[in-house]
Motif scaffolding. Sequence first.
Motif, PDB file in Angstrom:
ATOM      1  N   LYS A  16       0.866  -1.173   0.000  1.00 58.54           N
ATOM      2  CA  LYS A  16       0.000   0.000   0.000  1.00 58.54           C
ATOM      3  C   LYS A  16       0.912   1.236   0.000  1.00 58.54           C
ATOM      4  N   TRP A  17       1.532   1.456  -1.155  1.00 61.12           N
ATOM      5  CA  TRP A  17       2.590   2.459  -1.270  1.00 61.12           C
ATOM      6  C   TRP A  17       2.104   3.872  -0.970  1.00 61.12           C
ATOM      7  N   ASN A  18       0.968   4.270  -1.515  1.00 64.63           N
ATOM      8  CA  ASN A  18       0.481   5.632  -1.289  1.00 64.63           C
ATOM      9  C   ASN A  18       0.101   5.864   0.168  1.00 64.63           C
ATOM     10  N   GLU A  19      -0.497   4.853   0.795  1.00 68.25           N
ATOM     11  CA  GLU A  19      -0.861   4.981   2.204  1.00 68.25           C
ATOM     12  C   GLU A  19       0.393   5.055   3.082  1.00 68.25           C
ATOM     13  N   ALA A  20       1.389   4.244   2.762  1.00 69.70           N
ATOM     14  CA  ALA A  20       2.642   4.274   3.519  1.00 69.70           C
ATOM     15  C   ALA A  20       3.319   5.622   3.363  1.00 69.70           C
ATOM     16  N   LYS A  21       3.353   6.138   2.127  1.00 69.67           N
ATOM     17  CA  LYS A  21       3.958   7.446   1.877  1.00 69.67           C
ATOM     18  C   LYS A  21       3.238   8.536   2.682  1.00 69.67           C
ATOM     19  N   SER A  22       1.923   8.527   2.649  1.00 67.50           N
ATOM     20  CA  SER A  22       1.140   9.537   3.383  1.00 67.50           C
ATOM     21  C   SER A  22       1.397   9.452   4.883  1.00 67.50           C
ATOM     22  N   PHE A  23       1.426   8.236   5.407  1.00 63.49           N
ATOM     23  CA  PHE A  23       1.664   8.040   6.836  1.00 63.49           C
ATOM     24  C   PHE A  23       3.056   8.546   7.231  1.00 63.49           C
ATOM     25  N   LEU A  24       4.065   8.166   6.453  1.00 63.55           N
ATOM     26  CA  LEU A  24       5.436   8.605   6.746  1.00 63.55           C
ATOM     27  C   LEU A  24       5.575  10.119   6.625  1.00 63.55           C
ATOM     28  N   LEU A  25       5.017  10.682   5.568  1.00 64.31           N
ATOM     29  CA  LEU A  25       5.116  12.123   5.341  1.00 64.31           C
ATOM     30  C   LEU A  25       4.422  12.901   6.461  1.00 64.31           C
ATOM     31  N   LYS A  26       3.262  12.436   6.877  1.00 59.96           N
ATOM     32  CA  LYS A  26       2.541  13.095   7.978  1.00 59.96           C
ATOM     33  C   LYS A  26       3.387  13.081   9.255  1.00 59.96           C
ATOM     34  N   ASN A  27       3.975  11.933   9.575  1.00 58.69           N
ATOM     35  CA  ASN A  27       4.809  11.835  10.770  1.00 58.69           C
ATOM     36  C   ASN A  27       6.055  12.713  10.660  1.00 58.69           C
ATOM     37  N   TRP A  28       6.637  12.784   9.476  1.00 55.29           N
ATOM     38  CA  TRP A  28       7.827  13.607   9.276  1.00 55.29           C
ATOM     39  C   TRP A  28       7.490  15.093   9.402  1.00 55.29           C
ATOM     40  N   GLN A  29       6.353  15.502   8.874  1.00 59.69           N
ATOM     41  CA  GLN A  29       5.941  16.906   8.973  1.00 59.69           C
ATOM     42  C   GLN A  29       5.652  17.288  10.425  1.00 59.69           C
ATOM     43  N   VAL A  37      12.111   8.675  11.707  1.00 63.85           N
ATOM     44  CA  VAL A  37      11.093   9.090  10.741  1.00 63.85           C
ATOM     45  C   VAL A  37      11.761   9.614   9.466  1.00 63.85           C
ATOM     46  N   THR A  38      12.777  10.443   9.620  1.00 63.57           N
ATOM     47  CA  THR A  38      13.475  10.987   8.454  1.00 63.57           C
ATOM     48  C   THR A  38      14.106   9.874   7.631  1.00 63.57           C
ATOM     49  N   ILE A  39      14.743   8.935   8.306  1.00 65.53           N
ATOM     50  CA  ILE A  39      15.397   7.835   7.589  1.00 65.53           C
ATOM     51  C   ILE A  39      14.366   6.935   6.916  1.00 65.53           C
ATOM     52  N   ARG A  40      13.327   6.587   7.635  1.00 64.91           N
ATOM     53  CA  ARG A  40      12.320   5.694   7.036  1.00 64.91           C
ATOM     54  C   ARG A  40      11.656   6.367   5.828  1.00 64.91           C
ATOM     55  N   LEU A  41      11.342   7.652   5.929  1.00 66.03           N
ATOM     56  CA  LEU A  41      10.736   8.367   4.808  1.00 66.03           C
ATOM     57  C   LEU A  41      11.699   8.432   3.626  1.00 66.03           C
ATOM     58  N   GLY A  42      12.935   8.838   3.884  1.00 66.61           N
ATOM     59  CA  GLY A  42      13.912   8.931   2.804  1.00 66.61           C
ATOM     60  C   GLY A  42      14.170   7.589   2.156  1.00 66.61           C
ATOM     61  N   PHE A  43      14.331   6.553   2.963  1.00 62.32           N
ATOM     62  CA  PHE A  43      14.577   5.223   2.414  1.00 62.32           C
ATOM     63  C   PHE A  43      13.388   4.740   1.593  1.00 62.32           C
ATOM     64  N   PHE A  44      12.194   4.952   2.107  1.00 65.83           N
ATOM     65  CA  PHE A  44      10.983   4.547   1.394  1.00 65.83           C
ATOM     66  C   PHE A  44      10.957   5.161  -0.006  1.00 65.83           C
ATOM     67  N   CYS A  45      11.175   6.468  -0.079  1.00 68.82           N
ATOM     68  CA  CYS A  45      11.156   7.155  -1.378  1.00 68.82           C
ATOM     69  C   CYS A  45      12.251   6.621  -2.289  1.00 68.82           C
ATOM     70  N   TRP A  46      13.462   6.503  -1.749  1.00 68.93           N
ATOM     71  CA  TRP A  46      14.600   6.003  -2.523  1.00 68.93           C
ATOM     72  C   TRP A  46      14.328   4.590  -3.052  1.00 68.93           C
ATOM     73  N   TYR A  47      13.859   3.717  -2.198  1.00 68.64           N
ATOM     74  CA  TYR A  47      13.651   2.332  -2.583  1.00 68.64           C
ATOM     75  C   TYR A  47      12.594   2.202  -3.675  1.00 68.64           C
ATOM     76  N   LEU A  48      11.492   2.935  -3.535  1.00 69.56           N
ATOM     77  CA  LEU A  48      10.463   2.865  -4.567  1.00 69.56           C
ATOM     78  C   LEU A  48      10.958   3.440  -5.890  1.00 69.56           C
ATOM     79  N   LEU A  49      11.770   4.473  -5.841  1.00 65.10           N
ATOM     80  CA  LEU A  49      12.345   5.019  -7.071  1.00 65.10           C
ATOM     81  C   LEU A  49      13.294   4.014  -7.725  1.00 65.10           C
ATOM     82  N   VAL A  50      14.140   3.400  -6.916  1.00 63.41           N
ATOM     83  CA  VAL A  50      15.135   2.454  -7.428  1.00 63.41           C
ATOM     84  C   VAL A  50      14.480   1.171  -7.926  1.00 63.41           C
ATOM     85  N   GLU A  51      13.481   0.694  -7.216  1.00 62.22           N
ATOM     86  CA  GLU A  51      12.849  -0.595  -7.518  1.00 62.22           C
ATOM     87  C   GLU A  51      11.471  -0.443  -8.152  1.00 62.22           C
TER      88      GLU A  51
END
Length: 178
Positions: A16-29, A37-51
């Motif tokens: 559930k990529w969009n839900e995970a992104k929204s949840f992480l972004l909300k927590n980071w904001q 939170v910063t690492i999990r958000l950054g890694f999430f974005c990086w991993y989805l871009l790479v994979e």
Amino acid sequence: MDWQWPEVDALESQEKWNEAKSFLLKNWQQDPTDVKVTIRLGFFCWYLLVEEVPLGVGNVDLDELATILIQATNFGLANLKDHEEFLWIFGYMISLFPYYFGDYEDWEEKGKLMLRRTHELCPDEPVYQYSYISSLTSDDVELKNGFQQLKTVLEDRFQGKGLLSEYFTSIWQNWQGI
């Protein structure tokens, strides 16, 4: 650091990529200074871009992920520049795929410097030591000397079920295949 985060781990496991992104972004904001939170958000974005292709993330706005990745990276570089976990994970991501962050050569060098700084902060930490050495050399024999310790350390450190934990507990096998 305990990388387990049941809410995020569940969303990622269910793809559930969009839900995970929204949840992480909300927590980071809400608290960008929370290193996890910063690492999990950054890694999430990086991993989805790479994979992107293997994961089948066609319904995710990749431009938005790239923007969030740069925001999290810049925030971390300005505010978390002496935190070893931030330096290691972001240095690792940057050194592997610098073009996701900006000018290839500049960011590749920055990633290596981050790995060096992590090793300077924690010289006896095998994962940091190995990551730094592997960013400097292509000597397979020297790299293979660290495998025994890495598997145990990585499996102990990354016990969650999300993308971050699964990735870092599996990379020792990739390193081992060098």
